[in-house]
Write an enzyme that holds these catalytic residues in place. Sequence first.
Site: not given
Length: 327
Positions: A38, A42, A265
């Site tokens: 996700g 993260n 991320d």
Amino acid sequence: MNNNKLDVVTLGEAMMMFVATKAGELHDVENFVRRAAGAELNVAIGLSRIGLRSGWVSRLGNDSFGRFIQSTLEKENVDYECVLIDAEHPTGFQLKSKAENGTDPTVEYFRKGSAASHLDLTDFNEDYFISARHLHLSGVAAALSSTSYQLSLYAAKWMRNAGKTLSFDPNLRPSLWKSEAEMVEQLNQLAFHANWVLPGLKEGKILTGYDKPEDIADFYLSQGVDVVVIKTGEQGAYYKTSENQKGIVPALRVKHVVDTVGAGDGFAVGVISALLEGEPLQRAVERGNFVGARAIQVIGDSEGLPTKAQLQQEMSLLSPSTSPVFG
């Protein structure tokens, strides 16, 4: 001394992820390893590992997938006080292929009707959000449903009005939107409320209609954004501020790319953590490149995110004037 309970709060969907243990078509794979996935999750995990206090807001199903994600949050020291356990809707999951030679893996999502897709304004707890000094949002949560988008937009406006800072990673998921036009309009509305906008170059082209990094940056700066940092892949990253500070930070060369998912991320973790620690923007983008490069060398979305000690030790070995091989 910062008296806030949290440094960063974010919201979004977490999914159980099953990663193939061998390369090939997903339907041919017999064995998988499990991970939590996700975008916003993260980032929350990465910030926590570096030493910032992070909180994550979402909904999880009352099922084994949801309990696995809860245990992951506990292990990673991410606060989940405002995560709702939903007895009626499941935790989503995904299957991911094992990629080779740096190619992007195949990912199949099973998230329709998930608990997180039912996020809405009732999930906004004023006391919890005000306890954080920064809000991080991504386009994934915004794409889950109309109510999840309303929550993201409300949180953005509320936090800015409360004098907090906000970062936004577009993290485009076109398949989750009714149309590209809707995606562009709604995500730009979120971006315009942010202090720091962190698009990839391809994302920036879609969202602004411009091809050049500086033009993409100017589009957002003209709407009141303070800092735009554009990920330009193998070229590194371009940044520009509302005060016309701008520059390019070269990418770190990586010997062996294992899994490209999670690189963005990781980049967000690096930039956000450095800026919240008061580092200059150039150093923040260098950290973003470093964490992103680290993330793509392991299986899993968050497994390559460094601890504070790893970050300090490994970045101290990098020359600011070169682009050394990392890994």
